[in-house]
Design a protein around this motif. Structure first.
Motif, PDB file in Angstrom:
ATOM      1  N   GLY A 154     -69.607   8.289  13.457  1.00  0.00           N
ATOM      2  CA  GLY A 154     -68.492   7.187  13.983  1.00  0.00           C
ATOM      3  C   GLY A 154     -69.111   5.977  13.982  1.00  0.00           C
ATOM      4  O   GLY A 154     -68.410   4.852  14.336  1.00  0.00           O
ATOM      5  N   CYS A 155     -70.339   5.725  13.529  1.00  0.00           N
ATOM      6  CA  CYS A 155     -71.047   4.297  13.998  1.00  0.00           C
ATOM      7  C   CYS A 155     -70.334   3.656  12.988  1.00  0.00           C
ATOM      8  O   CYS A 155     -70.052   3.531  11.589  1.00  0.00           O
ATOM      9  N   GLY A 156     -70.068   2.303  13.528  1.00  0.00           N
ATOM     10  CA  GLY A 156     -69.338   1.238  12.702  1.00  0.00           C
ATOM     11  C   GLY A 156     -67.864   1.011  12.902  1.00  0.00           C
ATOM     12  O   GLY A 156     -67.167   0.090  12.434  1.00  0.00           O
ATOM     13  N   ILE A 157     -67.169   2.070  13.972  1.00  0.00           N
ATOM     14  CA  ILE A 157     -65.668   1.901  13.742  1.00  0.00           C
ATOM     15  C   ILE A 157     -65.532   0.779  14.714  1.00  0.00           C
ATOM     16  O   ILE A 157     -64.246   0.091  14.474  1.00  0.00           O
ATOM     17  N   GLN A 158     -66.204   0.390  15.733  1.00  0.00           N
ATOM     18  CA  GLN A 158     -65.858  -0.683  16.720  1.00  0.00           C
ATOM     19  C   GLN A 158     -65.898  -2.049  15.941  1.00  0.00           C
ATOM     20  O   GLN A 158     -65.035  -2.946  15.998  1.00  0.00           O
ATOM     21  N   ARG A 159     -67.052  -2.180  14.951  1.00  0.00           N
ATOM     22  CA  ARG A 159     -67.177  -3.389  14.328  1.00  0.00           C
ATOM     23  C   ARG A 159     -66.131  -3.548  13.183  1.00  0.00           C
ATOM     24  O   ARG A 159     -65.698  -4.747  12.861  1.00  0.00           O
ATOM     25  N   ALA A 160     -65.784  -2.454  12.637  1.00  0.00           N
ATOM     26  CA  ALA A 160     -64.625  -2.385  11.409  1.00  0.00           C
ATOM     27  C   ALA A 160     -63.393  -2.703  12.196  1.00  0.00           C
ATOM     28  O   ALA A 160     -62.524  -3.358  11.589  1.00  0.00           O
TER      29      ALA A 160
ATOM     30  N   LEU B 175     -61.001  -5.920  11.311  1.00  0.00           N
ATOM     31  CA  LEU B 175     -59.851  -5.627  10.939  1.00  0.00           C
ATOM     32  C   LEU B 175     -58.980  -6.743  11.692  1.00  0.00           C
ATOM     33  O   LEU B 175     -58.052  -7.351  11.153  1.00  0.00           O
ATOM     34  N   PHE B 176     -59.129  -7.064  13.052  1.00  0.00           N
ATOM     35  CA  PHE B 176     -58.279  -7.854  13.764  1.00  0.00           C
ATOM     36  C   PHE B 176     -58.452  -9.361  13.519  1.00  0.00           C
ATOM     37  O   PHE B 176     -57.696 -10.387  13.685  1.00  0.00           O
ATOM     38  N   LYS B 177     -59.640  -9.704  12.737  1.00  0.00           N
ATOM     39  CA  LYS B 177     -60.163 -11.018  12.432  1.00  0.00           C
ATOM     40  C   LYS B 177     -59.455 -11.284  11.091  1.00  0.00           C
ATOM     41  O   LYS B 177     -59.398 -12.449  10.604  1.00  0.00           O
TER      42      LYS B 177
ATOM     43  N   MET C 106     -67.381  -1.530   6.164  1.00  0.00           N
ATOM     44  CA  MET C 106     -67.966  -1.193   7.452  1.00  0.00           C
ATOM     45  C   MET C 106     -67.741   0.185   7.802  1.00  0.00           C
ATOM     46  O   MET C 106     -68.590   1.204   8.200  1.00  0.00           O
ATOM     47  N   TYR C 107     -66.463   0.767   7.643  1.00  0.00           N
ATOM     48  CA  TYR C 107     -65.807   1.997   7.988  1.00  0.00           C
ATOM     49  C   TYR C 107     -64.751   2.296   7.447  1.00  0.00           C
ATOM     50  O   TYR C 107     -63.467   2.266   7.315  1.00  0.00           O
ATOM     51  N   PRO C 108     -64.871   3.231   6.172  1.00  0.00           N
ATOM     52  CA  PRO C 108     -63.888   3.554   5.239  1.00  0.00           C
ATOM     53  C   PRO C 108     -62.743   4.308   5.814  1.00  0.00           C
ATOM     54  O   PRO C 108     -61.503   4.270   5.401  1.00  0.00           O
ATOM     55  N   ALA C 109     -63.033   4.973   7.001  1.00  0.00           N
ATOM     56  CA  ALA C 109     -61.810   5.821   7.352  1.00  0.00           C
ATOM     57  C   ALA C 109     -60.884   4.743   8.632  1.00  0.00           C
ATOM     58  O   ALA C 109     -59.936   5.644   8.964  1.00  0.00           O
ATOM     59  N   ILE C 110     -61.157   3.766   8.567  1.00  0.00           N
ATOM     60  CA  ILE C 110     -60.597   3.045   9.598  1.00  0.00           C
ATOM     61  C   ILE C 110     -59.064   2.752   9.329  1.00  0.00           C
ATOM     62  O   ILE C 110     -58.259   2.848  10.165  1.00  0.00           O
ATOM     63  N   TYR C 111     -58.687   2.625   8.084  1.00  0.00           N
ATOM     64  CA  TYR C 111     -57.060   2.513   7.736  1.00  0.00           C
ATOM     65  C   TYR C 111     -56.489   3.930   7.944  1.00  0.00           C
ATOM     66  O   TYR C 111     -55.382   4.042   8.416  1.00  0.00           O
TER      67      TYR C 111
END
Length: 79
Positions: free
Chosen positions: A2-8, A12-14, A23-28
């Motif tokens: 799960g590393c990177g989900i907060q940065r991703a 995303l909000f930026k 950064m994190y492929p599963a974000i979407y």
């Protein structure tokens, strides 16, 4: 895994959508699952359980595959 989900999420909000994916492929797919579960709290319909199970398995597969691909160069240098 799960590393990177907060940065991703911050990326995303930026508005940096490609950087968030890198950064994190599963974000979407995680946001899709979250949106579906939230929507399903208010609106019930047929096959909602099957859709949730599919989205969960999809997320797990994306997370595991991306983790293995990220770790492959590290593993090859150790051996």
């Amino acid at each position: 895994m799960g590393c990177g989900i907060q940065r991703a999420t911050a990326l995303l909000f930026k508005g940096e959508f490609i950087a968030a994916f890198h950064m994190y492929p599963a974000i979407y797919s995680l946001f899709l699952l979250l949106a579906f579960v939230t929507f399903n709290l208010f609106v019930k319909f047929k096959y909602d359980f099957q859709i949730k199970v599919f989205l969960i398995f999809l997320n797990v597969a994306i997370i595991v595959i991306s983790y293995v691909l990220k770790m492959a160069p590290i593993i090859s240098t150790i051996q």
